[in-house]
Design an enzyme around this catalytic site. Structure first.
Site, PDB file in Angstrom:
ATOM      1  N   PRO A   2     104.503 -57.479  -1.320  1.00  0.00           N
ATOM      2  CA  PRO A   2     104.503 -56.222  -2.101  1.00  0.00           C
ATOM      3  C   PRO A   2     103.562 -55.206  -1.456  1.00  0.00           C
ATOM      4  CG  PRO A   2     103.996 -58.122  -3.499  1.00  0.00           C
ATOM      5  CD  PRO A   2     103.937 -58.582  -2.076  1.00  0.00           C
ATOM      6  N   GLU A   3     104.055 -54.024  -1.242  1.00  0.00           N
ATOM      7  CA  GLU A   3     103.236 -52.954  -0.692  1.00  0.00           C
ATOM      8  C   GLU A   3     102.743 -52.098  -1.864  1.00  0.00           C
ATOM      9  OE1 GLU A   3     102.858 -51.970   2.743  1.00  0.00           O
ATOM     10  OE2 GLU A   3     104.556 -52.826   3.805  1.00  0.00           O
ATOM     11  N   HIS A 104     106.751 -72.291 -10.425  1.00  0.00           N
ATOM     12  CA  HIS A 104     105.814 -71.339  -9.843  1.00  0.00           C
ATOM     13  C   HIS A 104     105.246 -70.355 -10.869  1.00  0.00           C
ATOM     14  CE1 HIS A 104     106.910 -73.049  -6.066  1.00  0.00           C
ATOM     15  NE2 HIS A 104     108.180 -72.735  -6.240  1.00  0.00           N
TER      16      HIS A 104
END
Ligand SMILES: [Zn+2]
Length: 298
Positions: A2-3, A104
């Site tokens: 993720p940016e 997860h």
């Protein structure tokens, strides 16, 4: 990974679920992610209200009524799922059915407004921390961090101050987190293309002898903000993870002008250039050698 625009998209998605609500129950399902969780993590959160949800570079910051700040970093593959009234959504991504806790799903926040926020992270490079609000600026995560690229701090003048005398290539200087925080590879490539700056030009070439910003320095500051804001508006992009994990694709990639377009014709009208790729500090840089000449820093 993720940016910054994806993290901002996630922040905006989490805000209505978390701000103004109290943590009624916190389920922490492992002792660690990338780092161990802070001591008594659930205990320090339960009963506290989220006063605000902010962002610094790629970190989410939940301001708590206890005077602590919950710092959350998505690492490489972290994502949040918000469930409320039987509907699940993943901020910054897509709608899907979420049945029960997956392998997860590492942390679940239950909130007083009935929402439940699940943190899922297959690769576990993300982490969470709790830091007193008064120590945020000086804590280990932010003490050496550069300016915020989406904020008002970024300007031609700040670029001049940060880059003066630097012989480092422009691309490397823009990726240096100690100068500007959270600007990722994709967005640096796009910003340099739109400004017509060569990625290998020295960072110092954006500064005049008198230490003032060049015309291009002013332009670059505006373009960086534009590129990031457009990506936030488009809902962010996470090319690789999107493609691998769920088959869906981000949105902003459709408007990338140079990123990942090696060998394709330049999109600038009348330009006959072809996008080239070079490797700088182990990372791919895409640029148009015709539009982005070295001599154009001024
Ligand atoms: Zn071109």
């Amino acid at each position: 990974m993720p940016e910054l625009p994806e993290v901002e998209t996630v922040r905006r998605g989490l805000e209505p679920a978390m701000v103004g609500a109290r943590f009624t129950k916190v389920m922490q399902r492992r002792p660690d992610l990338r780092f161990p969780f802070p001591e008594k993590f659930a205990e320090r959160l339960e009963g506290q209200e989220v006063r605000a949800l902010g962002r610094r570079a790629k970190y989410l910051l939940a301001d708590l009524s206890s005077g602590e700040v919950l710092i959350m970093h998505l690492g490489m593959s972290g994502r949040f799922l918000v469930t409320k009234g039987g509907e699940t959504r993943m901020p910054g991504e897509f709608h899907h059915e979420h049945g029960g806790l997956g392998a997860h799903d590492h942390v679940v926040f239950q909130l007083s407004n009935g929402a439940s926020v699940t943190y899922n992270d297959a690769r576990r490079f993300g982490f969470m921390d709790l830091v007193p609000r008064s120590e945020i600026e000086t804590c280990k995560h932010f003490a050496a961090m550069g300016i915020e690229p989406l904020g008002n701090e970024l300007s031609g003048e700040t670029i001049a101050t940060l880059f003066a005398g630097k012989r480092t290539p422009l691309k490397a200087a823009l990726l240096d987190q100690r100068l500007i925080a959270g600007l990722g590879n994709i967005y640096v490539c796009e910003a340099l293309f739109r400004t017509g700056l060569h990625p290998e030009a020295p960072a110092g070439s954006l500064v005049t002898k008198a230490g003032k910003p060049t015309e291009k320095a002013h332009q670059l500051a505006d373009v960086i903000r534009d590129v990031l804001s457009e990506a936030v508006t488009a809902g962010g992009s996470t090319l690789r993870d999107h493609a691998q994990v769920d088959g869906s694709l981000g949105y902003f990639q459709h408007s990338f002008k140079v990123y990942d377009r090696e060998g394709k014709p330049c999109v600038t009208p009348q330009c006959t250039g072809v996008v080239e790729r070079l490797v700088q500090s182990g990372r791919s840089t895409f640029y148009c050698p015709t539009c982005q000449k070295r001599s154009r820093a001024r």
